[in-house]
Design an enzyme around this catalytic site. Structure first.
Site, PDB file in Angstrom:
ATOM      1  N   ASP A 174       3.216  -0.898  12.558  1.00 54.75           N
ATOM      2  CA  ASP A 174       2.107   0.003  12.902  1.00 54.75           C
ATOM      3  C   ASP A 174       2.693   1.359  13.320  1.00 54.75           C
ATOM      4  OD1 ASP A 174      -0.995  -0.647  13.686  1.00 54.75           O
ATOM      5  OD2 ASP A 174      -0.202   0.983  14.914  1.00 54.75           O
ATOM      6  N   ASN A 184     -14.164  -0.804  13.863  1.00 51.62           N
ATOM      7  CA  ASN A 184     -14.041  -1.904  14.830  1.00 51.62           C
ATOM      8  C   ASN A 184     -14.627  -1.523  16.184  1.00 51.62           C
ATOM      9  OD1 ASN A 184     -12.844  -3.762  13.192  1.00 51.62           O
ATOM     10  ND2 ASN A 184     -10.957  -3.956  14.372  1.00 51.62           N
ATOM     11  N   PHE A 185     -14.155  -0.405  16.730  1.00 51.35           N
ATOM     12  CA  PHE A 185     -14.600  -0.020  18.074  1.00 51.35           C
ATOM     13  C   PHE A 185     -16.124   0.171  18.114  1.00 51.35           C
ATOM     14  CE2 PHE A 185     -10.408   2.077  19.833  1.00 51.35           C
ATOM     15  CZ  PHE A 185      -9.798   0.833  19.798  1.00 51.35           C
ATOM     16  N   ARG A 215       0.552   9.817  14.343  1.00 52.54           N
ATOM     17  CA  ARG A 215       0.260  10.430  13.054  1.00 52.54           C
ATOM     18  C   ARG A 215      -0.631  11.643  13.265  1.00 52.54           C
ATOM     19  NH1 ARG A 215      -2.416   6.446   9.595  1.00 52.54           N
ATOM     20  NH2 ARG A 215      -0.465   5.475   9.040  1.00 52.54           N
ATOM     21  N   TYR A 259       0.842  -1.207   0.000  1.00 52.17           N
ATOM     22  CA  TYR A 259       0.000   0.000   0.000  1.00 52.17           C
ATOM     23  C   TYR A 259       0.871   1.250   0.000  1.00 52.17           C
ATOM     24  CZ  TYR A 259      -3.731   3.190   1.587  1.00 52.17           C
ATOM     25  OH  TYR A 259      -4.635   4.216   1.705  1.00 52.17           O
ATOM     26  N   ASP A 260       1.816   1.318   0.969  1.00 50.08           N
ATOM     27  CA  ASP A 260       2.623   2.534   1.130  1.00 50.08           C
ATOM     28  C   ASP A 260       3.463   2.822  -0.116  1.00 50.08           C
ATOM     29  OD1 ASP A 260       1.637   1.958   3.618  1.00 50.08           O
ATOM     30  OD2 ASP A 260       3.532   2.106   4.688  1.00 50.08           O
ATOM     31  N   GLU A 261       4.169   1.797  -0.572  1.00 55.01           N
ATOM     32  CA  GLU A 261       5.054   2.005  -1.729  1.00 55.01           C
ATOM     33  C   GLU A 261       4.241   2.153  -3.015  1.00 55.01           C
ATOM     34  OE1 GLU A 261       7.882   2.945  -1.234  1.00 55.01           O
ATOM     35  OE2 GLU A 261       9.087   1.698   0.093  1.00 55.01           O
ATOM     36  N   GLN A 321      -0.498   4.485  20.962  1.00 57.56           N
ATOM     37  CA  GLN A 321      -0.224   5.051  19.627  1.00 57.56           C
ATOM     38  C   GLN A 321      -1.347   6.031  19.270  1.00 57.56           C
ATOM     39  OE1 GLN A 321      -1.425   2.038  20.266  1.00 57.56           O
ATOM     40  NE2 GLN A 321      -2.294   0.988  18.504  1.00 57.56           N
ATOM     41  N   ARG A 333     -10.662  -1.299  10.420  1.00 59.52           N
ATOM     42  CA  ARG A 333     -10.103  -0.018  10.864  1.00 59.52           C
ATOM     43  C   ARG A 333     -10.592   0.282  12.265  1.00 59.52           C
ATOM     44  NH1 ARG A 333     -10.083   3.754   5.421  1.00 59.52           N
ATOM     45  NH2 ARG A 333     -11.687   2.386   4.607  1.00 59.52           N
TER      46      ARG A 333
END
Ligand code: NAD
Ligand code: UDP
Ligand code: UDP
Length: 312
Positions: free
Chosen positions: A272, A189-190, A276, A144-146, A208, A185
């Site tokens: 993870d 989820n929560f 951010r 995903y990132d790259e 985090q 996500r």
């Protein structure tokens, strides 16, 4: 009337974008392969005379006539983009080449939905656009990132080499109605766990942080970015700069939903990011944009949505 292509238009963000474009009178072509999106997200638009839905995978060429392109096609949640990581990279990279080729042929202005993930696990906090990031090129998030980093490269090379009008937005964690209930996500989820009376799964110790933007604010920013002066290409960060730990988020969700749920702690996934938070000074300056919806109000709307669709 603008003819607008939205790739990934049946997804969470894409469907909200389609709503807003149709509402303001654009002629919208929504393209999606329904990997993580669903027809249900745009079902209410299907009878609209200026909305069209096409099943198509952006890794294959697409020949249509449009004036504007929003390129959102790509699974966005870690569990979804890790299901078929090779396809994830292909979607970002081959997908970008195809939509850029299309934009070049029809001389369309084109916007890329990039991501805060291009910063990886950042050493600079908050993250400004000039920061080049700290991304693991061979880890489980790399597809995903790259992929997204390469897509940005392609956008800027088509801009330099073929003079395309490009716009690149780097989206930070966004939430709201029409998130996929099983996308793993944290917000979905929560909320789903709390509504079902299950314990909330905190990965790691929950210290985090992330900064959560409500979907309506994000779509405002994307629309404003598309219409900025031609010389302004971005990349520009779009997100909410209020930062929360996962423990704080869990508390907020529990206080809105109520019920018997407690917290349960699970291992932290590999790579993870620790923290951010977007630096949104550039978006404020260039777009006159800043988010308006606070976390509590946004969570209330999202809880109400999940209550409805999950019938809880
Ligand atoms: P989503 O998974 O709900 O939407 C992605 C859409 O793209 C889905 O409808 C999916 O079916 C479609 N798609 C996937 N692969 C495709 C392919 N090969 N061809 C055609 N369609 C394809 O996710 P989202 O949250 O709406 O994200 C939309 C975009 O925004 C993505 O590009 C994502 O990387 C970016 N983004 C989102 C967030 C966020 O917090 N939601 C953060 C950063 C970036
Ligand atoms: N492409 C597309 N639709 C178009 C024009 C191009 O899907 O309307 C695809 C085409 O298949 C090509 C890619 O976009 O693989 C890149 O196009 P470009 O013109 O930049 O490159 P070239 O065709 O010269 O390889
Ligand atoms: N997370 C969590 N519990 C969950 C799902 C996620 O504690 O049930 C954490 C996850 O480890 C990460 C943060 O919440 O630190 C945000 O995760 P998400 O997948 O929503 O987004 P991303 O990691 O891509 O920012």
């Amino acid at each position: 009337m603008n003819r607008v292509l939205v790739t990934g238009g049946a997804g969470f963000l894409g469907s909200h974008l389609c709503d807003r474009l149709v509402e303001r009178g654009d002629d919208v072509l929504c393209v999606d392969n329904f990997f993580t999106g669903s027809k249900r997200n745009v079902a209410h638009l299907l009878n609209h005379p200026y909305f069209e839905l096409m099943r198509h995978d952006v890794t294959f060429p697409l020949y249509v006539e449009v004036d504007r392109i929003f390129n959102l096609a790509c699974p966005a949640s870690p569990i979804h983009y890790q299901l078929d990581p090779v396809q994830t990279t292909k979607t970002s990279v081959h997908g970008a080449i195809n939509v850029l080729g299309l934009a070049k042929r029809v001389k369309a202005r084109i916007l890329q939905a990039s991501t805060s993930e291009v910063y990886g696990d950042p050493e600079v906090h908050p993250q400004p656009e000039e920061y080049w990031g700290r991304v693991n090129p061979i880890g489980i998030r790399s597809c995903y990132d790259e992929g997204k980093r390469c897509a940005e490269t392609l956008f800027f090379d088509y801009h330099r080499q073929h003079h395309l009008q490009i716009k690149v937005v780097r989206i930070f964690n966004t939430y709201g109605p029409r998130m996929h209930p099983a996308d793993g996500r944290v917000v979905s989820n929560f909320i789903c766990q709390a509504l079902a009376g299950k314990d909330l799964t905190i990965y790691g110790d929950g210290s985090q942080s992330r900064s959560f933007c409500y979907v309506d604010d994000l779509i405002d920013g994307m629309l404003q970015m598309m219409d900025t002066r031609v010389e302004f290409t971005g990349p520009v960060n779009l997100g909410n700069s209020s930062e929360f730990t996962m423990l704080e988020l869990a508390e907020q969700v529990l206080s809105i939903v109520g019920g018997p749920s407690k917290l349960c702690f699970k291992p932290l996934p590999q790579d993870d990011p620790r923290q951010r938070q977007p630096d949104i000074a550039l978006a404020e300056k260039e777009l006159g944009w800043s988010p308006k919806v606070g976390l509590t109000d946004g969570l209330r709307e999202t809880v109400a949505y999940f209550r409805r669709v999950l019938d809880l």
